[in-house]
Structures are given as structure tokens and as C-alpha cells.
Design a protein around this motif. Structure first.
Motif, mmCIF file in Angstrom:
data_model
loop_
_atom_site.group_PDB
_atom_site.id
_atom_site.type_symbol
_atom_site.label_atom_id
_atom_site.label_comp_id
_atom_site.label_asym_id
_atom_site.label_seq_id
_atom_site.Cartn_x
_atom_site.Cartn_y
_atom_site.Cartn_z
ATOM 1 N N THR A 201 1.010 -1.476 0.404
ATOM 2 C CA THR A 201 0.416 -0.272 0.050
ATOM 3 C C THR A 201 0.658 1.551 -0.347
ATOM 4 O O THR A 201 1.758 1.811 0.227
ATOM 5 C CB THR A 201 -0.943 0.103 1.408
ATOM 6 N N MET A 202 0.796 2.025 -1.175
ATOM 7 C CA MET A 202 1.735 2.912 -0.854
ATOM 8 C C MET A 202 0.957 4.585 -0.093
ATOM 9 O O MET A 202 0.153 4.859 -0.244
ATOM 10 C CB MET A 202 1.308 3.410 -2.947
ATOM 11 N N ASP A 203 1.943 4.419 1.093
ATOM 12 C CA ASP A 203 1.464 5.652 2.274
ATOM 13 C C ASP A 203 1.522 7.015 1.378
ATOM 14 O O ASP A 203 3.697 6.801 1.727
ATOM 15 C CB ASP A 203 2.472 5.242 3.029
ATOM 16 N N ILE A 204 1.306 7.995 0.769
ATOM 17 C CA ILE A 204 1.621 8.646 -0.020
ATOM 18 C C ILE A 204 1.527 9.795 1.257
ATOM 19 O O ILE A 204 2.127 10.882 1.457
ATOM 20 C CB ILE A 204 0.691 9.019 -1.111
ATOM 21 N N SER A 205 0.741 9.787 2.568
ATOM 22 C CA SER A 205 0.963 10.215 3.416
ATOM 23 C C SER A 205 1.988 11.011 4.139
ATOM 24 O O SER A 205 2.399 11.666 5.164
ATOM 25 C CB SER A 205 -0.088 10.122 4.722
ATOM 26 N N ALA A 206 3.003 9.588 3.979
ATOM 27 C CA ALA A 206 3.810 9.212 4.291
ATOM 28 C C ALA A 206 5.443 10.853 4.429
ATOM 29 O O ALA A 206 6.467 11.452 4.814
ATOM 30 C CB ALA A 206 4.955 8.176 4.394
ATOM 31 N N ILE A 207 5.079 11.169 2.688
ATOM 32 C CA ILE A 207 5.693 12.107 2.293
ATOM 33 C C ILE A 207 5.467 13.239 3.497
ATOM 34 O O ILE A 207 6.534 14.367 3.278
ATOM 35 C CB ILE A 207 4.967 12.033 0.633
ATOM 36 N N LEU B 111 15.332 16.259 5.816
ATOM 37 C CA LEU B 111 16.492 15.004 4.559
ATOM 38 C C LEU B 111 15.407 15.397 3.511
ATOM 39 O O LEU B 111 13.873 15.237 4.076
ATOM 40 C CB LEU B 111 16.548 13.674 4.812
ATOM 41 N N PRO B 112 16.112 14.446 2.031
ATOM 42 C CA PRO B 112 14.972 14.681 0.980
ATOM 43 C C PRO B 112 14.297 13.426 0.780
ATOM 44 O O PRO B 112 14.601 12.543 1.661
ATOM 45 C CB PRO B 112 15.856 14.855 0.173
ATOM 46 N N ILE B 113 12.480 13.480 0.724
ATOM 47 C CA ILE B 113 12.129 12.120 0.321
ATOM 48 C C ILE B 113 11.909 11.735 -0.894
ATOM 49 O O ILE B 113 11.603 12.560 -1.943
ATOM 50 C CB ILE B 113 11.051 11.878 1.200
ATOM 51 N N VAL B 114 12.469 10.463 -1.604
ATOM 52 C CA VAL B 114 11.604 9.884 -2.844
ATOM 53 C C VAL B 114 10.960 8.955 -2.767
ATOM 54 O O VAL B 114 10.561 8.256 -1.989
ATOM 55 C CB VAL B 114 13.228 9.121 -3.413
ATOM 56 N N ALA B 115 10.174 8.547 -3.205
ATOM 57 C CA ALA B 115 8.693 7.596 -3.539
ATOM 58 C C ALA B 115 9.467 7.019 -4.778
ATOM 59 O O ALA B 115 9.313 7.417 -6.136
ATOM 60 C CB ALA B 115 7.280 8.517 -4.016
ATOM 61 N N ASP B 116 8.919 5.553 -4.469
ATOM 62 C CA ASP B 116 8.648 4.348 -5.608
ATOM 63 C C ASP B 116 7.217 3.597 -5.536
ATOM 64 O O ASP B 116 7.218 2.853 -4.881
ATOM 65 C CB ASP B 116 10.461 3.483 -4.847
ATOM 66 N N ALA C 251 3.015 15.424 -5.941
ATOM 67 C CA ALA C 251 1.450 16.448 -5.878
ATOM 68 C C ALA C 251 1.816 16.347 -4.606
ATOM 69 O O ALA C 251 1.648 18.026 -4.120
ATOM 70 C CB ALA C 251 0.379 16.306 -6.401
ATOM 71 N N ALA C 252 2.100 16.035 -3.953
ATOM 72 C CA ALA C 252 2.604 15.208 -2.319
ATOM 73 C C ALA C 252 3.956 15.989 -1.554
ATOM 74 O O ALA C 252 4.000 16.241 -0.560
ATOM 75 C CB ALA C 252 2.140 13.899 -1.947
ATOM 76 N N GLY C 253 4.731 16.102 -2.808
ATOM 77 C CA GLY C 253 6.069 17.600 -1.977
ATOM 78 C C GLY C 253 7.028 16.218 -1.838
ATOM 79 O O GLY C 253 8.536 16.335 -1.709
ATOM 80 N N ALA C 254 6.966 15.304 -3.094
ATOM 81 C CA ALA C 254 8.200 14.589 -2.734
ATOM 82 C C ALA C 254 8.962 15.453 -3.476
ATOM 83 O O ALA C 254 9.079 16.063 -4.522
ATOM 84 C CB ALA C 254 7.821 13.095 -3.260
ATOM 85 N N ASP C 255 10.309 14.629 -3.794
ATOM 86 C CA ASP C 255 11.622 15.358 -4.062
ATOM 87 C C ASP C 255 11.964 14.846 -4.946
ATOM 88 O O ASP C 255 13.270 14.921 -6.180
ATOM 89 C CB ASP C 255 12.666 15.995 -3.383
ATOM 90 N N GLY C 256 11.551 13.143 -5.430
ATOM 91 C CA GLY C 256 12.139 12.383 -6.252
ATOM 92 C C GLY C 256 11.306 11.637 -6.550
ATOM 93 O O GLY C 256 10.734 10.818 -5.664
ATOM 94 N N ILE C 257 11.239 10.748 -7.720
ATOM 95 C CA ILE C 257 10.632 9.972 -8.274
ATOM 96 C C ILE C 257 11.451 8.063 -8.389
ATOM 97 O O ILE C 257 12.701 8.588 -9.060
ATOM 98 C CB ILE C 257 9.588 9.479 -9.147
ATOM 99 N N ILE D 202 3.155 23.481 -7.869
ATOM 100 C CA ILE D 202 3.767 23.540 -6.028
ATOM 101 C C ILE D 202 4.926 24.072 -6.021
ATOM 102 O O ILE D 202 5.353 23.221 -5.290
ATOM 103 C CB ILE D 202 3.488 21.612 -5.983
ATOM 104 N N GLY D 203 5.387 24.889 -7.275
ATOM 105 C CA GLY D 203 6.495 25.776 -7.214
ATOM 106 C C GLY D 203 7.699 24.475 -7.120
ATOM 107 O O GLY D 203 8.748 25.452 -6.823
ATOM 108 N N ARG D 204 7.671 23.994 -7.539
ATOM 109 C CA ARG D 204 8.683 22.931 -8.406
ATOM 110 C C ARG D 204 9.343 23.241 -9.527
ATOM 111 O O ARG D 204 8.440 23.121 -10.213
ATOM 112 C CB ARG D 204 8.664 21.455 -7.639
#
Ligand code: PEP
Ligand code: MN
Length: 338
Positions: free
Chosen positions: A250-256, A265-270, A290-296, A334-336
Motif C-alpha cells: 500500500t503506497m503510503d503517500i501521507s508519509a511524504i 532530509l529529502p524524500i523520494v517515492a517508489d 503533488a504530495a511534495g516528493a523530492d524525486g521519483i 506546487i512551485g517545483r
């Protein structure tokens, strides 16, 4: 405890505070921000620390007690975002960084075909496992050092950086010879011996979330690496195990946004491991940005039907191009930039 120095504190005053902490048996971690210096008190000592003793020292603005156990990874100690720089690449800044490649390195040719397309579409970091943590001992375990050689050679050919997994302390030096970022896999998030070893490294570490790890446990694992002296840590949300079994995880988008609030620290999503399903990867990648990840980080394969691992969750190169085009529309909202 964190000691916030006043804006005009002199070097001598800062050093006196550090000396007082060291004398009491604590480690002082100094962080120099744009306007003031903050000294984080870490470690355990038998001497009790009385905040008032420090409040009265010259140049001290205030002493803040930190209740979170993750002092170095937390925002209280370092309020401003950490930007990890590697050459002209910055992770954790305005730019969203794309990491793409196969689940496993299978051959130089396979890697070359995939790297050629993902670099053309905008990926900056080539992923690929040379040491694979497989659930079954009979599944493909990776090419080992040969895979690392392919990664370095192909990445250099296309001007990409390399991220690859290190599974064990015995592999750290070898993997660090070839990779720019060392990946700690979900299964190793609480391999504390490995985390301590990575703390001695100067290469950046991407720490994947354990499949049943709470956010606090994840932050504390980052703390292990940082306490060893390595401050270049990147989080990676890759899905957790829940009662839902339609998706692999289950991809926990709220963790971002939670990590963004608690840590600098930066956070990336996989979303590849986060969903396990090819057609769910792009929607979850969009959501993560959209939730603010710094990378994919995504798994891409030109022939996923023939992939030696994780074919069903690997997207085609053309899908990667489509994802990039969509993220170029989402990022500015989102200003990125991307
Ligand atoms: C991977 O990224 O190759 C991998 C094995 O991921 P995870 O550790 O998240 O399962
Ligand atoms: Mn995989």
C-alpha cells in the motif's frame, strides 16, 4: 537538547559551548545556518545536563529540549531543508529528481537500451540492482560485481549517476566504488550493523522504508546513519504491508508530507514497489510529486515480459516519457521544477 546561538555569537563563544558539552561526555553536532549556529547535543552520558547552565553562557540565545529521539534527522535541530548535491544535481532543492532503470541489471545491452531512453526523457539517476534481495533463494540473485561494472559504464555513457542496493556490510566498499548513491532496501531498514557501516561512508545513502516500519522507526534508522557521521541521507517511501492485497504493497503517500514536516532530509517515492502493478505506477508517481516528493524512483524495462525480476511492475520507456510530460505540468503547480 539543542542550543541555539544568538545571531552575533562569536566563534569563541560557540567553541566554549561545545567544550562544555564535550567535558560532560556529550557529542556536539554543529549546524551553521544562514543566520545562526545551532548545536545539537547527542549521545548518552551519565552526567545530567541542566539547560540553565547553558542558557547563561555568553552567545547562547536559547536552549530547547527535544523530545523526539531522532535529533540529527529531525527538523528541530536543523530547520532548513537538506539539499544533497552531487555534481550539478541537487536532491531536496526545487528540482524534482527522476531515478529510473530496471529492477535488476541483466546485461550491459539491456541496461544500455533502458538508460538510453530514460536519459533522453529526463532521468538523471540510473537505478538497477546488482545484488538482489529476493524472497525465494531460487530466484535471480543479481550479477554482483559484473552488474556494478555495467551500471558505472552505462551511466557514464549517458551522463547519469548510479544508485544501487547494498545488502550487507561486506559489500559496502565494493558498491561504494561503483555507485553514487547506496540504496538500503526495505528488508534491511533495521539492519543496524549495515546502517552503522554506512554511517562511516561519505557516499549518499537512500533509505527505503521497511515494509512494516512506522515513520518513527524509519526516522531512527536514518539517525543511525547520521550518528555515524554521514549526513547525506534520502528517505524513500516504497509502500507498506497492510490488509489490502489487491496491490503488492500500500503506497503510503501521507508519509511524504509527514517526513517533510518531521525531517529536513529529502524524500523520494517508489511507486513501482509501492503498487506492484504497471498501470498504477504513473498515477501514484503523480500523486507523490503533488504530495511534495523530492524525486521519483521507477522501474523501467524495454521488455518487461522477459525481465528477470519485477516485470509486472516495470513500465515501458514510452510510459516513462508520458510520466515525465505529466510531471512537467504538475511540478510548477506546487512551485517545483523538473
Ligand atoms: C529495489 O528497489 O530494487 C528493491 C528491492 O526495493 P525494496 O527494497 O523497496 O523492495
Ligand atoms: Mn524491483
Amino acid at each position: 537538547m539543542v542550543i541555539v546561538m544568538s545571531e552575533h555569537a562569536s566563534e569563541d563563544q560557540i567553541e566554549k559551548v561545545i567544550a562544555a558539552l564535550t567535558q560532560k561526555g556529550y557529542d556536539a553536532h554543529r549546524s551553521t545556518g544562514a543566520t545562526r549556529t545551532v548545536i545539537g547535543v547527542v549521545g548518552a552520558s551519565r552526567t545530567h545536563l541542566d539547560p540553565r547552565e547553558f542558557e547563561i553562557l555568553p552567545g547562547v540565545h536559547e536552549v530547547v529540549k527535544i523530545t523526539e529521539p531522532y535529533k540529527l534527522a529531525g527538523r528541530v535541530f536543523k530547520p532548513e531543508d537538506t539539499v544533497i548535491r552531487m555534481g550539478d544535481l541537487a536532491i531536496g532543492g526545487r528540482d524534482i529528481v527522476m531515478m529510473a532503470g530496471p529492477c535488476a541489471v541483466e546485461s550491459e545491452k539491456q541496461l544500455d537500451i533502458i538508460a538510453a531512453s530514460v536519459s533522453r526523457y529526463g532521468a538523471r539517476i540510473l537505478r538497477g540492482g546488482a545484488f538482489k534481495p529476493r524472497t525465494s533463494p531460487y530466484a535471480f540473485q543479481g550479477l554482483g560485481e559484473e552488474g556494478l561494472r555495467h551500471l558505472r559504464k552505462v551511466a557514464d555513457r549517458y551522463g547519469l549517476l548510479v544508485i544501487t542496493e547494498v545488502m550487507d556490510t561486506s559489500q559496502v566498499d565494493l558498491v561504494a566504488e561503483y555507485a553514487d548513491i547506496l540504496q538500503v532496501g526495505a528488508r534491511n531498514m533495521q539492519n543496524f550493523t549495515l546502517l552503522k557501516e554506512l554511517g562511516k561512508q561519505r557516499k549518499s545513502v537512500m533509505l527505503k522504508r521497511g515494509m512494516s516500519a512506522t515513520i518513527q522507526e524509519w526516522l531512527l534508522s536514518a539517525e543511525y546513519i547520521m550518528a555515524g557521521g554521514n549526513r547525506s541521507v534520502i528517505f524513500c517511501e516504497r509502500g507498506i504491508r497492510t490488509f489490502e492485497n489487491y496491490t503488492r504493497n500500500t503506497m503510503d503517500i501521507s508519509a511524504i508530507p509527514i517526513i517533510k514536516k518531521l525531517s529536513h532530509l529529502p524524500i523520494v517515492a517508489d511507486p513501482s514497489h509501492g503498487t506492484g502493478l504497471r498501470d498504477k505506477v504513473i498515477p501514484m508517481a503523480r500523486a507523490a510529486v503533488a504530495a511534495g516528493a523530492d524525486g521519483i524512483m521507477v522501474e523501467v524495462h524495454h521488455e518487461p515480459e522477459a525481465a528477470l525480476s519485477d516485470g509486472p511492475q516495470s513500465i515501458y520507456p514510452e510510459q516513462f516519457a508520458e510520466l515525465m510530460a505529466q510531471l512537467r505540468i504538475i511540478a510548477p503547480a506546487i512551485g517545483r521544477t523538473i
